[in-house]
Design a protein around this motif. Sequence first.
Motif, PDB file in Angstrom:
ATOM      1  N   TYR A 157       0.807  -1.228   0.000  1.00  0.00           N
ATOM      2  CA  TYR A 157       0.000   0.000   0.000  1.00  0.00           C
ATOM      3  C   TYR A 157       0.839   1.276   0.000  1.00  0.00           C
TER       4      TYR A 157
ATOM      5  N   TRP B  29     -10.488  -2.888  -6.183  1.00  0.00           N
ATOM      6  CA  TRP B  29     -10.023  -1.507  -6.361  1.00  0.00           C
ATOM      7  C   TRP B  29     -11.154  -0.705  -7.008  1.00  0.00           C
TER       8      TRP B  29
ATOM      9  N   THR C 207      -9.236   6.578  -0.100  1.00  0.00           N
ATOM     10  CA  THR C 207     -10.520   6.006  -0.526  1.00  0.00           C
ATOM     11  C   THR C 207     -10.303   4.683  -1.251  1.00  0.00           C
TER      12      THR C 207
ATOM     13  N   THR D 212      -9.051   1.989   1.323  1.00  0.00           N
ATOM     14  CA  THR D 212     -10.122   1.597   2.240  1.00  0.00           C
ATOM     15  C   THR D 212     -11.095   0.656   1.554  1.00  0.00           C
ATOM     16  N   ARG D 213     -11.498   0.991   0.348  1.00  0.00           N
ATOM     17  CA  ARG D 213     -12.423   0.135  -0.392  1.00  0.00           C
ATOM     18  C   ARG D 213     -11.796  -1.224  -0.669  1.00  0.00           C
ATOM     19  N   HIS D 214     -10.522  -1.227  -1.027  1.00  0.00           N
ATOM     20  CA  HIS D 214      -9.848  -2.496  -1.292  1.00  0.00           C
ATOM     21  C   HIS D 214      -9.784  -3.364  -0.037  1.00  0.00           C
ATOM     22  N   ARG D 215      -9.495  -2.767   1.087  1.00  0.00           N
ATOM     23  CA  ARG D 215      -9.433  -3.518   2.343  1.00  0.00           C
ATOM     24  C   ARG D 215     -10.808  -4.062   2.731  1.00  0.00           C
ATOM     25  N   GLN D 216     -11.864  -3.312   2.436  1.00  0.00           N
ATOM     26  CA  GLN D 216     -13.217  -3.732   2.792  1.00  0.00           C
ATOM     27  C   GLN D 216     -13.765  -4.795   1.849  1.00  0.00           C
ATOM     28  N   ASP D 217     -13.616  -4.562   0.554  1.00  0.00           N
ATOM     29  CA  ASP D 217     -14.280  -5.384  -0.461  1.00  0.00           C
ATOM     30  C   ASP D 217     -13.341  -6.268  -1.266  1.00  0.00           C
TER      31      ASP D 217
END
Length: 75
Positions: free
Chosen positions: A37, A67, A56, A59-64
Amino acid sequence: MYLVFRLESETDQEVTYRFGGADHNLDRTLTINKADYTVTVADGKEDAMAVRTAGTAMTRHRQDGVWIKAGNFQA
């Protein structure tokens, strides 16, 4: 601040985003290393727009596990 960004390219090692302001001229780029990262901003300006774009996306990559393709932010 008004920010617009979109995914420009993705390889096995990194993702690159284009981003810009209210004029929608996405004339800046940053690259995120997928392994750790780390972020490299092409023009060297690590300002609020660059931080928000990278944050942003990461964060999205870590959640879902994906990318994000595009986004915007207004404050």
